[in-house]
Design an enzyme around this catalytic site. Sequence first.
Site, short mmCIF file in Angstrom:
data_model
loop_
_atom_site.label_atom_id
_atom_site.label_comp_id
_atom_site.label_asym_id
_atom_site.label_seq_id
_atom_site.Cartn_x
_atom_site.Cartn_y
_atom_site.Cartn_z
N LYS A 79 0.86 -1.19 0.00
CA LYS A 79 0.00 0.00 0.00
C LYS A 79 0.89 1.23 0.00
O LYS A 79 1.92 1.28 0.67
CB LYS A 79 -0.90 0.01 1.23
N GLY A 172 -21.18 5.50 2.80
CA GLY A 172 -20.27 5.83 1.71
C GLY A 172 -20.88 5.47 0.37
O GLY A 172 -21.02 4.30 0.04
N GLY A 174 -19.62 6.23 -2.66
CA GLY A 174 -18.59 6.52 -3.65
C GLY A 174 -18.58 5.49 -4.76
O GLY A 174 -19.62 4.90 -5.09
N VAL A 176 -17.43 2.44 -5.01
CA VAL A 176 -17.89 1.08 -4.66
C VAL A 176 -19.29 1.14 -4.04
O VAL A 176 -20.21 0.43 -4.47
CB VAL A 176 -16.90 0.40 -3.68
N GLY A 177 -19.45 1.99 -3.01
CA GLY A 177 -20.73 2.02 -2.27
C GLY A 177 -21.91 2.34 -3.17
O GLY A 177 -22.99 1.76 -3.01
#
Length: 340
Positions: A79, A172, A174, A176-177
């Site tokens: 990451k 959320g 966004g 994905v959500g």
Amino acid sequence: MNLTRVSDGHLPDVFLVSDDGIGLHAFIAFGDRRRVPSFGGIRRRRYESPAEARREAERLARQMQRKLCAAGVGRGGAKTVVMDHDGLDRRAAYEALGRAIASLDRHYVCGPDVGTTEADLDVIRGVTANVNHPDNDPAATTARGVFLSCLTTVARLGEDAALEGARVVVEGLGAVGGRVARELVRAGARVEAYDVDGERTAEVAATLKITLIDDGVPPVERLCDLFVPCALGGVVTRTNVGRVGARAICGSANDQLESDDLASVLHECGVLWAPDFIVNAGAVVEGVIAHGRDRADVADEIAIALEAIAARLDGIFEAADGGACGPLFHALELAGEGWD
Ligand code: NAD
């Protein structure tokens, strides 16, 4: 651009990438340096201090390693965390990151995460080929894995349990959500949602015809059948774990629990928690399968791998059913870790 290893031989292995001229201060963390190549997204957001940013990079790299191992993918988890601030020259920063990634003493394939867009990745593509395949759609594959996992999770809530008619709270809306919420609505769930970005929430919610939450009750505490965290991590904390309002939790957010021991508390309270690193593996599995290949040739392989996420989760729930150890214990076993 300066690239310096800052870890002391322990895992995660951490590098600092810095360039004062463009305001770049970033950490690249690797969960297991022996596994190559490593895969993992770039997160760009504001942090209080370099120490906080480094801690997040380390925690998320560990999660990525768990994710890949549990998915049976023998690759490294990584990451990158970029400290955002008003003076950051964004384009120059992603260019410098690309040069750092290209010059690392290992093969690291980077991709998107919160704060990093396809346009940012295109800047990196101008410098190195070690980037997620441009034809991949990480948010879509992640959302597919999450939605299939939601089906599996709700089915475990009782004999007649189904998404149709279930009360669902999504946190959320966004990349994905928003997609998961759309699939949940299509499946007949009664969806409520909350997002800190009020403007976009209103637009997405209106399109999906879902109810917006704005009464001050935190999403994690709302009474519902399923809570779907798709914003940032740390949603279940030592403080609120006793007030979780859902019968089950299944979402894309990385690192949903403030600490692993809260998984046992949820299990004891009868809240079914779907381990995040099992549920949200879609994008990285897609990235690994498509890396260095023609995306169209591997579409079927990716679809099968996404179905396998839900099957893996069901196996974990089965192992945990009625036992003293909850789903996290069995998910960690799958990742080859056991308890710390
Ligand atoms: P995104 O940035 O597109 O969406 C995040 C949404 O959450 C935004 O709409 C933002 O306004 C909202 N948000 C931020 N803080 C919030 C808060 N405190 N409460 C409510 N809403 C809040 O990110 P995304 O790509 O949709 O990813 C969502 C989560 O899933 C992240 O935790 C990410 O790490 C994880 N994840 C994403 C992928 C992927 O492929 N995109 C893969 C694996 C995991």
